[in-house]
Design an enzyme around this catalytic site. Structure first.
Site, PDB file in Angstrom:
ATOM      1  N   PRO A  45      -8.983  -1.482   3.208  1.00 14.11           N
ATOM      2  CA  PRO A  45      -9.293  -0.210   3.849  1.00 14.11           C
ATOM      3  C   PRO A  45      -8.091   0.735   3.877  1.00 14.11           C
ATOM      4  O   PRO A  45      -7.034   0.391   4.392  1.00 14.11           O
ATOM      5  CB  PRO A  45      -9.706  -0.596   5.267  1.00 14.11           C
ATOM      6  CG  PRO A  45      -9.586  -2.080   5.363  1.00 14.11           C
ATOM      7  CD  PRO A  45      -8.935  -2.597   4.141  1.00 14.11           C
ATOM      8  N   GLU A  46      -8.272   1.893   3.291  1.00 13.71           N
ATOM      9  CA  GLU A  46      -7.290   2.965   3.395  1.00 13.71           C
ATOM     10  C   GLU A  46      -7.999   4.115   4.113  1.00 13.71           C
ATOM     11  O   GLU A  46      -9.070   3.896   4.670  1.00 13.71           O
ATOM     12  CB  GLU A  46      -6.795   3.363   1.992  1.00 13.71           C
ATOM     13  CG  GLU A  46      -6.197   2.166   1.251  1.00 13.71           C
ATOM     14  CD  GLU A  46      -5.699   2.484  -0.157  1.00 13.71           C
ATOM     15  OE1 GLU A  46      -5.317   3.635  -0.412  1.00 13.71           O
ATOM     16  OE2 GLU A  46      -5.698   1.566  -0.995  1.00 13.71           O
TER      17      GLU A  46
END
Length: 273
Positions: A2-3
């Site tokens: 997750p960014e």
DNA sequence: CTGTGGTCCTGTATGC
DNA sequence: TGCATACAGGACCACA
């Protein structure tokens, strides 16, 4: 992994579903689910009503009207999932948050993620997030200032993109994608880039993350899904990340993968100078 | 102010 | 087939 686009997808899902809910007594099922810096045990949330859900970079926090916030970082594989109380317990459930009408679960296979509970007044950034720079989606993000900071450094440009104290939200995938779009070699020393080039790089980074957000982020596997367990679709739009040996979509040269900045870096040797 | 390397962790993929 | 090793990596920390 997750960014910013993936964390924002989670934030949107949470904002839509949990605002107004009241925490019952949360249960910590794995000691690593809780950040050791947490000021109070998760049980302190009991009775607090959720007023809003915030994000800066890759950090999330759920604000309550009791001056307490639940801060979270998803790490590599953290997930918030909405479920019904009677649903089976997920194998990697780390913290369970029973709410008024359903359950919220923090699930994390690789346990690099965490939650934390601390004092937070509405509108203020929690302590655990205060050292994180503004991300490009923040209304107060000042590109000119960030360009200045970046160009003041003699470090390689990719390392700076990953430095959450300079610009937040960018991780390994979107760093590689942004540098490809800007036709910049990841190992270029930042101070050697013109202000225009850096400005363009930031603009492209913002654009690629916005495009990813529009399709729910990038999912390679089950490790990143939204609050309802659904995948994102940006994987098919990646130009270099995970495409070692394949032809560059711009110049057809082979995509290289090198070990750099303690992780793999994908770029096109021929058109990223 | 920098950089380096170690640390946390588990599922999947590869090598022999 | 089975075991061992490599790899994925975000953030933080100690240390030079």
């Amino acid at each position: 992994m997750p960014e910013l686009p993936e964390v924002e997808t989670v934030r949107l899902g949470l904002a839509k579903s949990i605002v107004g809910q009241v925490f019952k007594v949360p249960r910590l099922l794995h000691p690593r689910g809780l950040n050791p810096k947490s000021e109070v045990p998760v049980a302190a949330l009991a009775g607090a009503q959720i007023s809003s859900v915030h994000r800066r970079g890759k950090f999330l926090w759920i604000q309550t009207n009791e001056q307490l916030a639940l801060v979270a970082h998803l790490g590599m594989s953290g997930q918030f999932r909405i479920s019904q109380p009677e649903a089976h317990i997920h194998k990697h459930l780390r913290v369970l948050f029973p709410l008024s009408d359903f359950h919220l679960g923090f699930i994390d296979q690789r346990t690099f993620g965490w939650v934390s509970v601390g004092q937070a007044h509405g509108g203020q950034v929690p302590d655990l997030v205060s050292h994180i720079a503004l991300d490009p989606f923040d209304p107060n993000f000042a590109p000119k200032e960030v360009v200045k900071r970046i160009r003041a450094s003699n470090r390689e440009i990719k390392k700076i993109l990953l430095d959450q104290a300079i610009i937040s939200g960018i991780g390994n995938i979107y760093a590689d994608e942004s540098l490809w779009l800007a036709q910049i070699n990841p190992q270029t020393i930042a101070s050697a880039l013109s202000p225009k080039k850096v400005e363009r790089l930031l603009s492209l980074a913002t654009q690629v993350m916005a495009s990813a957000l529009a399709v729910g982020g990038t999912s390679f596997d089950e490790l990143y899904v939204n609050v309802n367990g659904e995948s994102g679709y940006f994987e098919r739009s990646l130009n270099v990340y995970g495409r070692e040996g394949q032809p560059c979509p711009r110049c057809s040269g082979p995509i290289s993968r090198i070990a750099f900045a303690n992780r793999s870096t994908h770029y096109c040797f021929s058109c990223q100078k």
